[in-house]
Design a protein around this motif. Structure first.
Motif, PDB file in Angstrom:
ATOM      1  N   UNK A 142       4.565   5.948   2.670  1.00 22.09           N
ATOM      2  CA  UNK A 142       4.002   7.285   2.507  1.00 22.09           C
ATOM      3  C   UNK A 142       4.931   8.101   1.621  1.00 22.09           C
ATOM      4  N   UNK A 143       4.399   8.630   0.542  1.00 22.62           N
ATOM      5  CA  UNK A 143       5.114   9.574  -0.304  1.00 22.62           C
ATOM      6  C   UNK A 143       4.499  10.942  -0.050  1.00 22.62           C
ATOM      7  N   UNK A 144       5.225  11.778   0.688  1.00 23.51           N
ATOM      8  CA  UNK A 144       4.742  13.116   1.052  1.00 23.51           C
ATOM      9  C   UNK A 144       5.211  14.086  -0.022  1.00 23.51           C
TER      10      UNK A 144
ATOM     11  N   UNK B  75       5.875  17.258  -2.531  1.00 22.02           N
ATOM     12  CA  UNK B  75       6.269  18.644  -2.406  1.00 22.02           C
ATOM     13  C   UNK B  75       7.540  18.883  -3.196  1.00 22.02           C
ATOM     14  N   UNK B  76       8.091  20.084  -3.084  1.00 21.29           N
ATOM     15  CA  UNK B  76       9.347  20.376  -3.774  1.00 21.29           C
ATOM     16  C   UNK B  76      10.479  19.526  -3.230  1.00 21.29           C
ATOM     17  N   UNK B  77      10.360  19.089  -1.976  1.00 23.39           N
ATOM     18  CA  UNK B  77      11.314  18.144  -1.396  1.00 23.39           C
ATOM     19  C   UNK B  77      10.546  16.901  -0.942  1.00 23.39           C
ATOM     20  N   UNK B  78       9.982  16.198  -1.921  1.00 27.18           N
ATOM     21  CA  UNK B  78       9.199  14.989  -1.655  1.00 27.18           C
ATOM     22  C   UNK B  78       9.993  14.011  -0.798  1.00 27.18           C
ATOM     23  N   UNK B  79       9.317  13.419   0.191  1.00 30.41           N
ATOM     24  CA  UNK B  79       9.931  12.401   1.043  1.00 30.41           C
ATOM     25  C   UNK B  79       9.151  11.102   0.889  1.00 30.41           C
ATOM     26  N   UNK B  80       9.876  10.014   0.686  1.00 29.57           N
ATOM     27  CA  UNK B  80       9.273   8.688   0.618  1.00 29.57           C
ATOM     28  C   UNK B  80       9.702   7.932   1.865  1.00 29.57           C
ATOM     29  N   UNK B  81       8.745   7.450   2.657  1.00 26.87           N
ATOM     30  CA  UNK B  81       9.062   6.793   3.925  1.00 26.87           C
ATOM     31  C   UNK B  81       8.401   5.435   3.998  1.00 26.87           C
ATOM     32  N   UNK B  82       9.132   4.495   4.564  1.00 20.54           N
ATOM     33  CA  UNK B  82       8.633   3.134   4.769  1.00 20.54           C
ATOM     34  C   UNK B  82       8.288   2.943   6.238  1.00 20.54           C
ATOM     35  N   UNK B  83       7.278   2.139   6.551  1.00 21.25           N
ATOM     36  CA  UNK B  83       6.966   1.887   7.966  1.00 21.25           C
ATOM     37  C   UNK B  83       8.108   1.189   8.692  1.00 21.25           C
ATOM     38  N   UNK B  84       9.025   0.552   7.965  1.00 18.74           N
ATOM     39  CA  UNK B  84      10.179  -0.094   8.595  1.00 18.74           C
ATOM     40  C   UNK B  84      11.289   0.884   8.932  1.00 18.74           C
TER      41      UNK B  84
ATOM     42  N   UNK C 136       0.868  -1.182   0.000  1.00 15.25           N
ATOM     43  CA  UNK C 136       0.000   0.000   0.000  1.00 15.25           C
ATOM     44  C   UNK C 136       0.902   1.228   0.000  1.00 15.25           C
ATOM     45  N   UNK C 137       0.617   2.185  -0.868  1.00 10.58           N
ATOM     46  CA  UNK C 137       1.352   3.443  -0.916  1.00 10.58           C
ATOM     47  C   UNK C 137       0.356   4.585  -0.811  1.00 10.58           C
ATOM     48  N   UNK C 138       0.588   5.520   0.108  1.00  7.14           N
ATOM     49  CA  UNK C 138      -0.214   6.734   0.232  1.00  7.14           C
ATOM     50  C   UNK C 138       0.594   7.887  -0.351  1.00  7.14           C
ATOM     51  N   UNK C 139      -0.072   8.778  -1.119  1.00  7.11           N
ATOM     52  CA  UNK C 139       0.647   9.860  -1.791  1.00  7.11           C
ATOM     53  C   UNK C 139       0.038  11.224  -1.463  1.00  7.11           C
TER      54      UNK C 139
ATOM     55  N   UNK D  69       9.633  17.583   7.211  1.00 12.40           N
ATOM     56  CA  UNK D  69       8.862  16.707   6.332  1.00 12.40           C
ATOM     57  C   UNK D  69       9.369  15.272   6.450  1.00 12.40           C
ATOM     58  N   UNK D  70      10.658  15.110   6.640  1.00 18.44           N
ATOM     59  CA  UNK D  70      11.223  13.773   6.826  1.00 18.44           C
ATOM     60  C   UNK D  70      10.656  13.134   8.091  1.00 18.44           C
ATOM     61  N   UNK D  71      10.624  13.887   9.180  1.00 19.33           N
ATOM     62  CA  UNK D  71      10.068  13.363  10.435  1.00 19.33           C
ATOM     63  C   UNK D  71       8.594  13.002  10.265  1.00 19.33           C
ATOM     64  N   UNK D  72       7.836  13.898   9.626  1.00 15.83           N
ATOM     65  CA  UNK D  72       6.400  13.675   9.505  1.00 15.83           C
ATOM     66  C   UNK D  72       6.098  12.470   8.630  1.00 15.83           C
TER      67      UNK D  72
END
Length: 486
Positions: free
Chosen positions: A393-395, A397-406, A358-361, A378-381
Motif C-alpha cells: 500500500x502506497x498511501x 500525501x505530503x508524507x507518503x507512506x509505503x507499507x508491505x504486508x510483511x 499488487x500495489x494499491x496507491x 499514516x504509518x500505522x494506517x
C-alpha cells in the motif's frame, strides 16, 4: 533509542561518551547558526536531553558564547549521566523562567525528547509560549519539546524549531506531519553508536531514500534490448476521461519500461490514437477483452483505475487484471469501486494471486473508503491496510507512506508542495508500473517511484503540472545513476 543506547554500552561504548558526543553535535549546530558572543539560552530538562543540553552549554561557554542555562526542576533531582554533565557545567544554573527569555539570538531546546508521553504543562508550557512569542530561533535536541517522536503529533504546546539535531537515526516524528514542519531542518549526528546495534533492534521503518532500494533498481545493461525491459499496460477510461491513462503511460515509459501500451475501450480508441506516439495502443472490450490482452505474458505489469469510472464494470476489469500473471497497480476508481461491502471481493481476488505483485496507491479519501476510518498515524494506517489486503500500500500525501504486508514501511520526505496538482498521482502510478515491468520487487518499486516522483517535482519547481513530471525524470535518473557506487 533507549534500546540502542543500552546495546551500544553492551558493545563497549561509554554512556558518558555518547552524551558528550551528542552535546558536542548540538554545540556544533549552534555555532553554525550564531556567531561567538551571541546570547544563547539553553533549556535543560530533567532527563538525558537535559544532559545533552548541559554538554552543549559547557562547550558554547568555552567558545565565548553568552550562555544562560535554565533547568526544569533542580540540579539535585538529576540522575545518572545527566547529573554528571550538570556537575561539569561551570556556570550558573537558573530555574525556568519565561520572563528571562527576551533579547536572545538562539534558544537551545533540551527540555524533553522523543520519549515524551504527556503534554507539557506548568512553567515549561509558559516558557514554550514565551519563546514562540519572541520569535527567537530554536535549535531542538532530538525533537522539539512537546512533540511525540513516534508519531509526529503534538502532545500539547510544542516548541517549534528552526533546526533539530537528532542522534543515530531519524525518528518517525521527524518525517510524519505535522512533526516534519515543527522540526525545521533535521540533522542526524553520529555519536558513536556502532552500526551493528541496528541488527539487534529489529528495525522495520525506514526513511525512503535511494539506499533503501538502489541495489535493486533496474538499470539497462549494455547488451540489453527493449523486450528485456518489460511491457507495461495502462488501462484507459472512456473517451471523456483518457488523459489519466496517457499521463501514467508516459511515466511508465520514462522510468524505463521497454514497451508501454494503452489498453483502450473501443469508443476511446480514436481520442487516444490522436495523442500517442512512442506509446502503443491496443483496443479491448470488457473484462474478457482485457483477459485476452493480458494473456500475452510479455505484458507483465498493468495499471488500472485512473479515469476508469466507479462501479461493477470497473470491478470486473480489476478482477480480470488480478487473474493475470502481470504485476498489478490499483489506483483511483479501481479502489473506490471496492469500497464498503465490496472490499472482501477485492481481498479475495488478491489472495488468489498467491504472492504475485499488487500495489494499491490510495490517497487519504480513497484509503478511508476502502479500509474505513482508523486511528493512528499514516504509518500505522498504511501498515494495517497492507496487512489486511495482502498487498503493498502506497498511501499518498505530503508524507507518503509505503507499507508491505510483511511489515516493512518507508516514509517519503522529498515531495514538494507543487506536486499537489491534477494528474500527479497518475504519473506516480505509471512510475510504479514501469518499474514493476522491469522486474523490481513491489515494495522497492513503490518506494523508488515515490522518491523519483518527489525529485522530479522538486527539479521543476513552482508552476508544475503533471505533464512536466515524466520530462523531468531523465535528469533525476542521471543524478541517481551517477551516485551509484562503482
Amino acid at each position: 533509542m533507549g534500546r540502542a543506547d543500552r546495546l551500544a554500552v553492551e558493545h563497549g561504548s561509554e554512556s558518558l561518551a555518547l552524551m558528550e558526543a551528542a552535546g558536542r553535535a548540538v554545540a556544533d549546530a549552534a555555532r553554525r547558526l550564531v556567531k561567538p558572543g551571541a546570547r544563547v539560552a539553553v533549556l535543560a530538562g530533567p532527563g538525558n536531553n537535559g544532559g545533552d543540553a548541559f554538554v552543549a552549554a559547557r562547550l558554547l561557554k568555552r567558545a565565548s558564547y553568552d550562555v544562560r542555562l535554565f533547568l526544569a526542576g533542580t540540579k539535585a533531582a538529576l540522575k545518572g549521566d545527566a547529573a554528571e554533565m550538570a556537575r561539569r557545567f561551570d556556570g550558573p544554573i537558573r530555574p525556568l523562567d519565561p520572563f528571562q527569555l527576551e533579547s536572545l539570538h538562539l534558544v537551545i531546546d533540551g527540555l524533553y525528547g522523543a520519549g515524551l508521553t504527556r503534554p507539557i504543562d506548568g512553567v515549561a508550557a509558559e516558557v514554550v509560549a514565551a519563546v514562540m512569542d519572541h520569535g527567537t530561533p530554536v535549535l531542538a535536541i532530538d525533537v522539539p519539546s512537546g512533540l511525540d517522536g513516534a508519531t509526529g503529533a503534538p502532545l500539547g504546546p510544542v516548541l517549534r524549531a528552526t533546526e533539530t539535531v537528532t542522534f543515530f537515526r531519524l525518528k518517525p516524528g521527524h518525517l510524519l506531519y505535522p512533526g516534519r514542519a515543527l522540526c525545521g531542518t533535521v540533522r542526524v549526528a553520529d555519536i558513536g553508536i556502532p552500526p551493528s546495534v541496528l541488527a539487534g533492534l529489529g528495525i522495520k521503518t525506514f526513511a525512503n531514500k535511494p539506499a533503501l532500494w538502489r541495489a535493486l533498481f533496474p538499470w539497462p545493461s549494455a547488451d540489453g534490448h527493449k523486450y528485456a525491459r518489460g511491457h507495461a499496460v495502462v488501462v484507459s477510461g472512456p473517451p471523456e476521461a483518457t488523459g489519466a491513462a496517457r499521463l501514467a503511460a508516459r511515466g511508465a515509459l520514462r522510468v524505463g519500461a521497454g514497451l508501454v501500451t494503452v489498453a483502450s475501450p473501443l469508443d476511446a480508441v480514436e481520442v487516444n490514437a490522436r495523442h500517442l506516439t512512442a506509446i502503443m495502443l491496443k483496443p479491448f472490450e470488457g473484462p474478457e477483452g482485457l483477459t485476452e490482452l493480458l494473456s500475452d505474458t510479455r505484458k507483465n505489469a498493468v495499471l488500472i483505475g485512473p479515469g476508469g469510472g466507479v462501479g461493477e464494470a470497473m470491478r470486473r476489469l480489476v478482477e480480470a487484471a488480478l487473474r493475470s500473471d502481470a504485476a498489478v497497480v490499483l489506483d483511483a476508481d479501481a479502489l473506490t469501486s471496492f469500497a464498503g461491502d465490496e472490499f472482501l471481493r477485492l481481498r479475495s481476488a488478491i489472495a488468489q494471486r498467491r504472492g504475485r505483485p499488487v500495489v494499491l496507491t490510495p490517497h487519504d479519501g480513497e484509503f478511508a473508503r476502502l479500509f474505513g476510518e482508523a486511528p493512528g498515524t499514516r504509518l500505522d494506517r498504511a501498515r494495517r491496510g497492507a496487512a489486511e489486503i495482502g498487498a503493498e500500500v502506497l498511501l499518498k500525501g505530503s508524507d507518503t507512506v509505503i507499507a508491505s504486508p510483511e511489515g516493512p514501511a518507508a516514509i517519503n520526505a522529498n515531495a514538494p508542495p507543487w506536486l499537489a496538482t491534477a494528474g500527479s498521482g497518475d504519473v506516480l502510478g505509471g512510475f510504479i508500473t514501469g518499474l514493476l515491468a522491469q522486474g523490481m520487487p513491489a515494495f522497492q518499486a513503490a518506494a523508488a517511484a515515490a522518491w523519483l516522483h518527489g525529485e522530479a517535482g522538486a527539479n521543476f519547481g513552482p508552476g508544475l503540472i503533471a505533464e512536466d513530471l515524466p520530462e523531468r525524470l531523465p535528469a533525476v535518473l542521471a543524478r541517481l545513476q551517477g551516485a551509484r557506487p562503482a
